[in-house]
Design a protein around this motif. Structure first.
Motif, PDB file in Angstrom:
ATOM      1  N   VAL A 113      36.579  48.774  37.820  1.00  0.00           N
ATOM      2  CA  VAL A 113      35.265  48.629  38.450  1.00  0.00           C
ATOM      3  C   VAL A 113      35.353  48.912  39.949  1.00  0.00           C
ATOM      4  O   VAL A 113      36.041  48.201  40.682  1.00  0.00           O
ATOM      5  CB  VAL A 113      34.744  47.175  38.263  1.00  0.00           C
ATOM      6  CG1 VAL A 113      33.344  47.029  38.848  1.00  0.00           C
ATOM      7  CG2 VAL A 113      34.760  46.758  36.792  1.00  0.00           C
ATOM      8  N   PHE A 139      33.302  51.552  35.819  1.00  0.00           N
ATOM      9  CA  PHE A 139      32.037  51.311  36.515  1.00  0.00           C
ATOM     10  C   PHE A 139      32.171  51.809  37.945  1.00  0.00           C
ATOM     11  O   PHE A 139      33.084  51.413  38.661  1.00  0.00           O
ATOM     12  CB  PHE A 139      31.730  49.803  36.577  1.00  0.00           C
ATOM     13  CG  PHE A 139      31.437  49.168  35.248  1.00  0.00           C
ATOM     14  CD1 PHE A 139      30.119  49.015  34.803  1.00  0.00           C
ATOM     15  CD2 PHE A 139      32.460  48.693  34.450  1.00  0.00           C
ATOM     16  CE1 PHE A 139      29.844  48.411  33.591  1.00  0.00           C
ATOM     17  CE2 PHE A 139      32.190  48.086  33.227  1.00  0.00           C
ATOM     18  CZ  PHE A 139      30.879  47.945  32.797  1.00  0.00           C
ATOM     19  N   ASP A 140      31.236  52.682  38.374  1.00  0.00           N
ATOM     20  CA  ASP A 140      31.270  53.172  39.747  1.00  0.00           C
ATOM     21  C   ASP A 140      30.076  52.618  40.518  1.00  0.00           C
ATOM     22  O   ASP A 140      28.971  53.145  40.416  1.00  0.00           O
ATOM     23  CB  ASP A 140      31.277  54.703  39.784  1.00  0.00           C
ATOM     24  CG  ASP A 140      31.608  55.239  41.179  1.00  0.00           C
ATOM     25  OD1 ASP A 140      31.790  54.413  42.109  1.00  0.00           O
ATOM     26  OD2 ASP A 140      31.687  56.465  41.341  1.00  0.00           O
ATOM     27  N   CYS A 143      39.291  45.541  39.972  1.00  0.00           N
ATOM     28  CA  CYS A 143      38.243  46.003  40.880  1.00  0.00           C
ATOM     29  C   CYS A 143      38.874  46.838  41.981  1.00  0.00           C
ATOM     30  O   CYS A 143      39.895  46.461  42.556  1.00  0.00           O
ATOM     31  CB  CYS A 143      37.492  44.821  41.493  1.00  0.00           C
ATOM     32  SG  CYS A 143      36.313  44.074  40.347  1.00  0.00           S
ATOM     33  N   THR A 187      33.460  48.463  43.237  1.00  0.00           N
ATOM     34  CA  THR A 187      32.332  47.615  43.635  1.00  0.00           C
ATOM     35  C   THR A 187      32.469  47.139  45.073  1.00  0.00           C
ATOM     36  O   THR A 187      33.570  47.074  45.624  1.00  0.00           O
ATOM     37  CB  THR A 187      32.195  46.397  42.699  1.00  0.00           C
ATOM     38  OG1 THR A 187      30.992  45.698  43.034  1.00  0.00           O
ATOM     39  CG2 THR A 187      33.374  45.442  42.810  1.00  0.00           C
ATOM     40  N   VAL A 195      40.637  43.226  34.004  1.00  0.00           N
ATOM     41  CA  VAL A 195      39.589  43.752  34.872  1.00  0.00           C
ATOM     42  C   VAL A 195      40.228  44.018  36.234  1.00  0.00           C
ATOM     43  O   VAL A 195      40.776  43.105  36.849  1.00  0.00           O
ATOM     44  CB  VAL A 195      38.436  42.739  35.040  1.00  0.00           C
ATOM     45  CG1 VAL A 195      37.372  43.291  35.991  1.00  0.00           C
ATOM     46  CG2 VAL A 195      37.823  42.409  33.673  1.00  0.00           C
ATOM     47  N   MET A 212      38.414  46.865  31.949  1.00  0.00           N
ATOM     48  CA  MET A 212      37.425  47.387  32.884  1.00  0.00           C
ATOM     49  C   MET A 212      38.061  47.778  34.218  1.00  0.00           C
ATOM     50  O   MET A 212      38.840  47.034  34.792  1.00  0.00           O
ATOM     51  CB  MET A 212      36.335  46.320  33.134  1.00  0.00           C
ATOM     52  CG  MET A 212      35.513  46.016  31.876  1.00  0.00           C
ATOM     53  SD  MET A 212      34.490  44.511  31.911  1.00  0.00           S
ATOM     54  CE  MET A 212      33.522  44.712  33.376  1.00  0.00           C
ATOM     55  N   MET A 250      28.263  42.301  33.064  1.00  0.00           N
ATOM     56  CA  MET A 250      29.648  42.781  33.222  1.00  0.00           C
ATOM     57  C   MET A 250      30.649  41.634  33.083  1.00  0.00           C
ATOM     58  O   MET A 250      31.719  41.787  32.504  1.00  0.00           O
ATOM     59  CB  MET A 250      29.807  43.455  34.577  1.00  0.00           C
ATOM     60  CG  MET A 250      29.034  44.773  34.664  1.00  0.00           C
ATOM     61  SD  MET A 250      28.979  45.401  36.335  1.00  0.00           S
ATOM     62  CE  MET A 250      30.719  45.702  36.647  1.00  0.00           C
TER      63      MET A 250
END
Ligand code: ADP
Ligand code: MG
Length: 263
Positions: free
Chosen positions: A214, A183-184, A54, A216, A52, A212, A202
């Protein structure tokens, strides 16, 4: 944090051969200009299988454009993007096949208002994957349950809260069987009390080993769930590393300034 379901990243990162797809997403030298506006100015970013990552950064820094280049909603001006070993920036690529491997969740849910939750999760499966009615229904129900909406399958979007609508959108993306999820800012349009439900889904998805990427502003989520955090500013990744370093001990002034505004 518990991530026993994830592959051994040390092994992934140290894999020496170039021809082995060590990353689920591999972005290299990515540039994107809109006319004279250079929005992405050479992005290098990798997301290992099961990782993941971010992406944080100020408004206008190019975060959405980056995600949109990864599933070819925007055509990169230069550089390469590989997803699950396939070079999606290859001019001969089958764009539809690429998009099927990439699930995308936006800030706005874009559900069909005249379809129920289960109808919304079925429709792309039927139209894009050409699944039959029974299979599409079964996969839809499975994924609605996965996002905690087993009791809302017959509800129309207008009867659902923002958080529930976003979870339908996540179920819809998952029903396509993607190998990575983008993911936006999935919680930016939600009332604060509904944000936790979506982040919880999530987090659960991350624990199953989904890859993922992401974007955020939820620093708590990034700190607890991300394997790595990338801070973007001015179309560049300014710094990147484990959340404990980038969020709690950033090395760049620009990262510090940004964090002092959002934390
Ligand atoms: P962020 O998601 O970090 O807020 P964006 O990627 O949305 O940043 O936008 C970065 C810059 O790219 C902005 O200056 C925006 O105006 C510009 N931009 C984004 N999409 C387009 C487009 N389709 N056409 C022209 N300019 C765009
Ligand atoms: Mg954006």
């Amino acid at each position: 944090k518990p991530d026993k379901t994830k592959p051994d990243k040390t092994k992934l990162d140290s894999a020496p051969q170039d021809d082995v797809p060590v990353s689920a997403i591999d972005i290299s030298g990515l540039r994107k200009a809109f006319g004279a506006n250079e929005v992405l100015r050479g992005i290098d970013l990798r997301v290992g299988a099961g990782e993941v990552v971010c992406v944080i950064g100020p408004s206008g820094s190019g975060k959405s454009t980056l995600l949109r280049c990864v599933n070819l909603l925007e055509e990169p001006s230069a550089g390469t993007v590989r997803v699950a070993g396939a070079e999606i920036t290859d001019p001969d690529v089958d764009i539809d096949a690429v998009r099927r491997r990439i699930g995308m969740v936006f800030q706005s849910f874009n559900l069909f208002p005249h379809l129920t939750a289960v109808g919304n999760v079925e429709i792309a499966q039927r139209k894009v994957l050409r699944r039959g009615r029974a299979e599409a229904r079964r996969v839809a129900l499975e994924n609605l349950e996965r996002v905690g909406l087993a009791d809302k399958v017959g509800a129309y979007p207008a009867q659902l809260s923002g958080g529930q609508r976003q979870r339908v959108a996540i179920a819809r993306a998952l029903a396509m069987g993607p190998s990575v999820m983008l993911f936006d800012e999935p919680t930016s349009a939600l009332d604060p009390e509904l944000v936790g439900d979506v982040l919880g889904v999530m987090r659960g998805l991350a624990e199953t080993g989904m890859t993922m990427l992401v974007v955020t502003h939820e620093m708590g989520f990034a700190r607890e769930v991300a394997d790595r955090v990338a801070f973007m500013d001015g179309g560049l990744v300014v710094e990147e590393g484990p959340p404990a370093r980038v969020i709690d001990d950033p090395s760049h002034e620009r990262t510090r300034t940004f964090l002092s505004r959002v934390l």
